[in-house]
Design an enzyme around this catalytic site. Sequence first.
Site, PDB file in Angstrom:
ATOM      1  N   VAL A  57     -52.202  -0.466 -38.397  1.00 13.94           N
ATOM      2  CA  VAL A  57     -51.969  -1.538 -37.180  1.00 13.94           C
ATOM      3  C   VAL A  57     -50.547  -0.568 -36.317  1.00 13.94           C
ATOM      4  O   VAL A  57     -50.598  -0.538 -35.333  1.00 13.94           O
ATOM      5  CB  VAL A  57     -51.078  -2.603 -37.577  1.00 13.94           C
ATOM      6  N   ILE A  60     -52.152   2.048 -34.329  1.00 13.05           N
ATOM      7  CA  ILE A  60     -52.922   1.423 -33.132  1.00 13.05           C
ATOM      8  C   ILE A  60     -51.768   1.038 -31.967  1.00 13.05           C
ATOM      9  O   ILE A  60     -52.015   1.221 -31.064  1.00 13.05           O
ATOM     10  CB  ILE A  60     -54.151   0.555 -33.513  1.00 13.05           C
ATOM     11  N   GLU A  61     -50.998   0.125 -32.567  1.00 13.22           N
ATOM     12  CA  GLU A  61     -50.111  -0.496 -31.690  1.00 13.22           C
ATOM     13  C   GLU A  61     -49.252   0.773 -31.122  1.00 13.22           C
ATOM     14  O   GLU A  61     -48.839   0.448 -29.832  1.00 13.22           O
ATOM     15  CB  GLU A  61     -49.132  -1.199 -32.621  1.00 13.22           C
ATOM     16  N   SER A  62     -48.702   1.540 -31.701  1.00 12.98           N
ATOM     17  CA  SER A  62     -47.547   2.411 -31.087  1.00 12.98           C
ATOM     18  C   SER A  62     -47.719   4.008 -31.164  1.00 12.98           C
ATOM     19  O   SER A  62     -46.922   4.737 -30.938  1.00 12.98           O
ATOM     20  CB  SER A  62     -46.064   1.871 -31.620  1.00 12.98           C
ATOM     21  N   TYR A 133     -53.049 -11.238 -34.796  1.00  8.92           N
ATOM     22  CA  TYR A 133     -51.951 -10.366 -34.384  1.00  8.92           C
ATOM     23  C   TYR A 133     -51.944  -9.881 -32.960  1.00  8.92           C
ATOM     24  O   TYR A 133     -50.835  -9.937 -32.367  1.00  8.92           O
ATOM     25  CB  TYR A 133     -51.934  -9.248 -35.528  1.00  8.92           C
TER      26      TYR A 133
END
Length: 185
Positions: A57, A60-62, A133
């Site tokens: 996560v 992929i997010e940051s 999410y």
Amino acid sequence: MNQKINNVFTLLVISLIAALFFNLNWFLKTIYPLKYEDYIVKYSKEYGLDPYLIASVIKIESNFNPSSISNKGAVGLMQIMPSTAVWAAEKMGIKEEKIDLMDPKTNIMIGTWYLSDLLREFQGDITLALAAYNGGRGNVREWVDRGLFDVKNKKEEEIPFEETKFFVMKVKKAYYWYKKLYRLK
């Protein structure tokens, strides 16, 4: 002279390909880096999650950038909306003034708790929890209730929001690679 340049260029390309082939693990770890391992492992254990999922996560997010801010206002490693962080912190018993979403420890703690809360809500279904999410728990409940997403088949391709569909697919791909590349404690 051109023949010598072509030969040198060909040799360089072959050397680069051979170096990548023999250092594939190193190459893949540059694509799928792992930072903040201690926090990832600590909070994954505390909230009963797979640390590889949390690393995925974050990737992929940051891409492990703690000062990342999305165009929608999500902040930090796990791209948490400030309003979600305040809500989660209240549920966790954390005082609002202690919320610093740019702080890796705080961000991973709140993001991991939040994902575990979503997994509880969606009975351990990773696809639905990841979709919630990214796209919001209310949206996911609506998709399921209206029959827009078949929970029995759980095909990411059928997620109604494009951004959310690709988010879930990318996290699952990263999850595969993090489990292959790293040994988290």
